[in-house]
Design an enzyme around this catalytic site. Structure first.
Site, PDB file in Angstrom:
ATOM      1  N   LYS A  81     -11.112  -4.798 -19.732  1.00 56.54           N
ATOM      2  CA  LYS A  81     -11.023  -3.801 -18.668  1.00 56.54           C
ATOM      3  C   LYS A  81     -12.343  -3.591 -17.940  1.00 56.54           C
ATOM      4  O   LYS A  81     -12.358  -3.296 -16.747  1.00 56.54           O
ATOM      5  CB  LYS A  81     -10.530  -2.463 -19.224  1.00 56.54           C
ATOM      6  CG  LYS A  81     -11.366  -1.848 -20.330  1.00 56.54           C
ATOM      7  CD  LYS A  81     -10.733  -0.524 -20.749  1.00 56.54           C
ATOM      8  CE  LYS A  81     -11.462   0.091 -21.939  1.00 56.54           C
ATOM      9  NZ  LYS A  81     -11.144  -0.592 -23.183  1.00 56.54           N
TER      10      LYS A  81
ATOM     11  N   TYR B   1      -3.109  -5.392 -16.500  1.00 53.72           N
ATOM     12  CA  TYR B   1      -3.823  -4.604 -17.505  1.00 53.72           C
ATOM     13  C   TYR B   1      -3.091  -3.297 -17.800  1.00 53.72           C
ATOM     14  O   TYR B   1      -2.843  -2.956 -18.962  1.00 53.72           O
ATOM     15  CB  TYR B   1      -5.237  -4.324 -17.007  1.00 53.72           C
ATOM     16  CG  TYR B   1      -6.000  -3.342 -17.852  1.00 53.72           C
ATOM     17  CD1 TYR B   1      -6.592  -3.735 -19.043  1.00 53.72           C
ATOM     18  CD2 TYR B   1      -6.125  -2.014 -17.469  1.00 53.72           C
ATOM     19  CE1 TYR B   1      -7.286  -2.840 -19.834  1.00 53.72           C
ATOM     20  CE2 TYR B   1      -6.817  -1.116 -18.242  1.00 53.72           C
ATOM     21  CZ  TYR B   1      -7.401  -1.524 -19.419  1.00 53.72           C
ATOM     22  OH  TYR B   1      -8.075  -0.628 -20.197  1.00 53.72           O
TER      23      TYR B   1
ATOM     24  N   HIS C 251      -9.656   8.661  -5.302  1.00 51.83           N
ATOM     25  CA  HIS C 251      -8.302   8.133  -5.482  1.00 51.83           C
ATOM     26  C   HIS C 251      -7.441   8.394  -4.248  1.00 51.83           C
ATOM     27  O   HIS C 251      -6.800   7.482  -3.712  1.00 51.83           O
ATOM     28  CB  HIS C 251      -7.669   8.772  -6.715  1.00 51.83           C
ATOM     29  CG  HIS C 251      -6.248   8.382  -6.933  1.00 51.83           C
ATOM     30  ND1 HIS C 251      -5.872   7.288  -7.674  1.00 51.83           N
ATOM     31  CD2 HIS C 251      -5.084   8.938  -6.488  1.00 51.83           C
ATOM     32  CE1 HIS C 251      -4.548   7.180  -7.678  1.00 51.83           C
ATOM     33  NE2 HIS C 251      -4.051   8.173  -6.953  1.00 51.83           N
TER      34      HIS C 251
ATOM     35  N   LYS D  85       0.824  -1.204   0.000  1.00 52.69           N
ATOM     36  CA  LYS D  85       0.000   0.000   0.000  1.00 52.69           C
ATOM     37  C   LYS D  85       0.863   1.261   0.000  1.00 52.69           C
ATOM     38  O   LYS D  85       0.443   2.302  -0.506  1.00 52.69           O
ATOM     39  CB  LYS D  85      -0.949   0.009   1.203  1.00 52.69           C
ATOM     40  CG  LYS D  85      -1.910  -1.165   1.203  1.00 52.69           C
ATOM     41  CD  LYS D  85      -2.684  -1.232  -0.103  1.00 52.69           C
ATOM     42  CE  LYS D  85      -3.174  -2.609  -0.422  1.00 52.69           C
ATOM     43  NZ  LYS D  85      -3.759  -2.719  -1.773  1.00 52.69           N
TER      44      LYS D  85
ATOM     45  N   GLN E  86      -7.126  13.074 -12.616  1.00 51.68           N
ATOM     46  CA  GLN E  86      -7.227  11.752 -12.010  1.00 51.68           C
ATOM     47  C   GLN E  86      -7.054  11.783 -10.491  1.00 51.68           C
ATOM     48  O   GLN E  86      -7.307  10.783  -9.808  1.00 51.68           O
ATOM     49  CB  GLN E  86      -6.163  10.820 -12.607  1.00 51.68           C
ATOM     50  CG  GLN E  86      -6.227  10.669 -14.117  1.00 51.68           C
ATOM     51  CD  GLN E  86      -7.425   9.865 -14.566  1.00 51.68           C
ATOM     52  OE1 GLN E  86      -8.113   9.284 -13.749  1.00 51.68           O
ATOM     53  NE2 GLN E  86      -7.679   9.835 -15.853  1.00 51.68           N
TER      54      GLN E  86
ATOM     55  N   HIS F 289      -8.692   6.542  -1.042  1.00 54.02           N
ATOM     56  CA  HIS F 289      -8.370   5.118  -1.097  1.00 54.02           C
ATOM     57  C   HIS F 289      -6.919   4.866  -0.712  1.00 54.02           C
ATOM     58  O   HIS F 289      -6.619   4.022   0.146  1.00 54.02           O
ATOM     59  CB  HIS F 289      -8.648   4.607  -2.508  1.00 54.02           C
ATOM     60  CG  HIS F 289      -8.182   3.205  -2.748  1.00 54.02           C
ATOM     61  ND1 HIS F 289      -6.953   2.930  -3.300  1.00 54.02           N
ATOM     62  CD2 HIS F 289      -8.769   2.011  -2.511  1.00 54.02           C
ATOM     63  CE1 HIS F 289      -6.805   1.619  -3.394  1.00 54.02           C
ATOM     64  NE2 HIS F 289      -7.883   1.038  -2.919  1.00 54.02           N
TER      65      HIS F 289
END
Length: 301
Positions: A208, A191, A151, A128, A146, A154
């Protein structure tokens, strides 16, 4: 004034005594492991991460975006391998110990397979910290759009919460969310590693959309298991079960809100939207043609 000072001193003393008590019930098996004994390293790295999020885009404002293609390929390859190692270790050890997927109490014993699980959970916690690299790539490539609340929330919270896991409950039911999430991260980083090779490869990555589905399933299952563990009074710290439920609800709400907004946008095909796999770099998988994409992303080279 004296009464206020005394009250403040008592509160601080009580807080410190509580902290000492929590240390006394920590798992002895992980004592002395890197960054485990004290919360300071985790707090410092999390603070540094938040400072990076706050100041990075401003530092990059008048600079050209960095070409991170090779670094991203190496990073995603490494993260794929690390998550595969964690997932397999947890699967093998939990199977040999015949762990329950519904309710597995913590057993504070030095059994070889128990220590194997604790070791894998530590690597999961450490991963993490490494995942802060996702955000760094956004900043260096000037993908500020982004850097959403979802984001940052998290990444910042996962690192801190899993320090609690490795400190107090490095085995038992802790293994399941770490194992499940690591398996999903194998697919995610595979991916994005392939996507970083460029549009000639990216156009063939048809799967995806299933990553998003897996993430939604993961949150929902974790929520259901958390509620069930409270209902059946599973022998696991009660406050952690409630924390899991609240945390999963927050993810479902935040991701659900993002999902709904993407669907409601007229003319947007959510299946072909690379940003739907949240909390990971998109790596410019937008449609590539002779002109820059209308959403303002820099044309991939």
């Amino acid at each position: 004034m004296d009464s206020l000072f005394n009250a403040t001193s008592n509160i601080l003393a009580d807080g410190y005594n509580f902290y000492l008590w929590t240390l006394s019930i920590a798992d002895d098996r992980t004592r002395g492991w890197l960054m485990v004994d004290s919360p300071v390293p985790t707090m410092v790295y999390t603070a540094m991460y938040l400072v990076m999020v706050a100041t990075g885009p401003r530092l990059m404002k008048n600079r050209r975006p960095f070409d991170m293609k090779h670094a991203m390929i190496a990073y995603n390859l490494f993260m794929t391998g690390l998550n595969a190692y964690i997932a397999v270790e947890l699967l093998v050890a939990s199977t040999r110990l015949k762990y329950s997927y519904v309710c597995q109490p913590v057993t504070f014993i030095n059994h070889k397979e128990e220590l194997r699980i604790a070791n894998a959970v530590w690597w999961y916690y450490f991963s993490k910290l490494l995942e802060f690299g996702d955000t760094l790539f956004f900043i260096l490539r000037k993908k500020d759009s982004q850097l959403s609340f979802l984001h940052v929330y998290h990444h910042a919270t996962m690192f801190s919460l899993w320090w609690i896991g490795i400190k107090w409950v490095p085995s038992g039911s802790t293994f399941l969310p770490a194992m499940t999430n690591s398996f999903i991260h194998v697919l995610l980083y595979s991916y994005y590693g392939l996507a970083a090779l460029g549009p000639k490869v990216a156009r063939y990555l048809w799967w995806k959309r299933y990553l998003t589905i897996l993430q939604l399933i993961q949150f929902t299952v974790a929520l259901v298991l958390g509620v069930n563990s409270i209902r059946v009074e599973c022998d696991f710290p009660m406050w952690m079960k409630y924390a899991l439920v609240v945390y999963m609800v927050s993810f479902i709400v935040l991701f659900g809100n993002f999902y709904a907004k993407a669907y409601m946008q007229k003319g947007v095909d959510i299946v072909s939207n690379p940003n739907m796999v949240f909390c990971r770099p998109s790596f410019d998988l937008e449609r590539i043609d002779d002109k820059d994409h209308a959403n303002g992303h820099i044309k991939a080279q």
